[in-house]
Design a protein around this motif. Structure first.
Motif, mmCIF file in Angstrom:
data_model
loop_
_atom_site.group_PDB
_atom_site.id
_atom_site.type_symbol
_atom_site.label_atom_id
_atom_site.label_comp_id
_atom_site.label_asym_id
_atom_site.label_seq_id
_atom_site.Cartn_x
_atom_site.Cartn_y
_atom_site.Cartn_z
ATOM 1 N N UNK A 67 7.341 -18.491 46.173
ATOM 2 C CA UNK A 67 7.181 -19.154 45.010
ATOM 3 C C UNK A 67 8.029 -20.638 45.465
ATOM 4 N N UNK A 68 7.677 -21.834 44.893
ATOM 5 C CA UNK A 68 8.003 -23.019 45.308
ATOM 6 C C UNK A 68 9.041 -23.671 44.144
ATOM 7 N N UNK A 69 8.660 -23.149 42.761
ATOM 8 C CA UNK A 69 9.687 -23.582 41.756
ATOM 9 C C UNK A 69 9.552 -22.661 40.631
ATOM 10 N N UNK A 70 10.691 -22.828 39.899
ATOM 11 C CA UNK A 70 10.867 -21.923 38.730
ATOM 12 C C UNK A 70 11.626 -22.850 37.699
ATOM 13 N N UNK A 71 10.956 -22.925 36.611
ATOM 14 C CA UNK A 71 11.358 -23.471 35.637
ATOM 15 C C UNK A 71 11.575 -22.720 34.145
ATOM 16 N N UNK A 103 16.225 -18.962 36.965
ATOM 17 C CA UNK A 103 15.873 -17.896 36.688
ATOM 18 C C UNK A 103 16.511 -17.087 35.473
ATOM 19 N N UNK A 104 15.669 -16.088 34.923
ATOM 20 C CA UNK A 104 16.321 -14.938 34.081
ATOM 21 C C UNK A 104 17.157 -15.580 33.036
ATOM 22 N N UNK A 105 16.187 -16.234 31.820
ATOM 23 C CA UNK A 105 16.939 -16.977 30.769
ATOM 24 C C UNK A 105 17.234 -15.846 29.767
#
Length: 316
Positions: free
Chosen positions: A64-68, A91-93
């Motif tokens: 993975x390169x990004x998590x928005x 991560x994990x909202x």
């Protein structure tokens, strides 16, 4: 929920009824090599917070390169998702309402008089919904200042040890998980006085005659409820049974004993007076007013001389 409905290995956002019926897709990521992983619903049940995750393949492995973080309107699901912040490694909202309300707490009432050791209880509630994290409980001894007794504890009770005749005041403060802190009350939540009643003790009655080296016993009660901690027992040596007691002639026999009885050996032909006092767990006791007298008499048995019995006078 998120699921791969078309077997392309990338997850989309789906909803269904609580019983599992009527599944339907609400959102599919617009970019290639991107997952939509569901995090949580908004408190009003309309928006879905999710992670928008981009991937790359390198030498046969996916990274993975990004998590928005984004929010999807489940009512107007055709509208583009709303970004939640500008981070690319979120991560994990977990969508929660904003809690700006301080919790409340109080120490439960105490009786006007307490023994030296008594239980203090407190409780609280948090209308802001984040929940109480811990409590701080303060105590004031007589008219001195407030001091922290229980510091950021999750317990709601503890045993307090006080001194006889002292007045103790208590108050509490609650902290919640949203970092809201209750203001200290201006008045105490609970007040109590540790009992200052002296215990009552006496040397137990004896028969008219008693053998030398016999057991002498004593007992007592504590009207304040703290309980007797130790006893002091004194004796006074007299020349005859009718001699008046001298207030300055008492001799310590046992000091600070927890035993209620022990052996006493006297001088044959002499008279003794005994008195006791108790020390309770709240404060020192006073000398008991009841005093008992005894006299050892010599008798002959064969060629041996023995001290056989001791007569005891009434309380004096």
């Amino acid at each position: 929920m998120d699921a791969d409905s078309d077997d392309d290995t990338w997850h989309e956002i789906w909803v269904m009824n609580a019983n599992g019926s009527n599944p339907r897709r609400l959102y599919r990521p617009e970019d290639e090599k991107t997952d939509a992983w569901v995090g949580s619903w908004s408190p009003d049940g309309r928006y879905i917070a999710f992670m928008y995750i981009s991937w790359i393949e390198y030498e046969g492995q996916w990274y993975w390169t990004s998590s928005r973080l984004r929010a999807l309107d489940s009512v107007q699901f055709w509208a583009p998702p709303t970004g939640l912040g500008s981070g690319v490694r979120d991560w994990r909202p977990d969508w929660q309402g904003l809690d700006l309300t301080a919790p409340t707490s109080s120490v439960l009432p105490l009786p006007s008089q307490s023994p030296y050791a008594f239980t203090v209880r407190w409780s609280g509630s948090d209308q802001g919904r984040s929940g109480i994290l811990n409590y701080v409980v303060q105590v004031k001894d007589n008219d001195n200042g407030w001091n922290v007794w229980q510091d950021r504890v999750t317990a709601t009770s503890a045993v307090f040890i006080g001194d006889g005749g002292h007045v103790y005041s208590f108050r509490s403060q609650a902290n919640d998980r949203a970092e809201n802190t209750e203001d200290w009350p201006t008045m105490p939540d609970a007040i109590t006085t540790v009992e200052a009643l002296a215990p009552v003790t006496s040397v137990d009655p004896l028969p008219v005659y008693r053998r030398n080296g016999s057991v002498i016993s004593w007992s007592g009660t504590d009207p304040g409820g703290s309980g007797i901690h130790t006893y002091d027992v004194q004796y006074q040596l007299l020349s005859h049974s009718d001699e008046s007691l001298s207030p300055d002639a008492w001799t310590n026999w046992l000091v600070g004993t927890t035993s209620p009885a022990t052996l006493f050996t006297g001088i044959p032909g002499r008279t003794y007076a005994f008195r006791s006092r108790g020390l309770d767990r709240a404060q020192p006791g006073r000398m008991a007013s009841r005093k008992r007298r005894c006299k050892y008499n010599d008798v002959h048995v064969g060629n041996h001389r023995h001290s056989k019995r001791q007569p005891w006078c009434a309380d004096r």
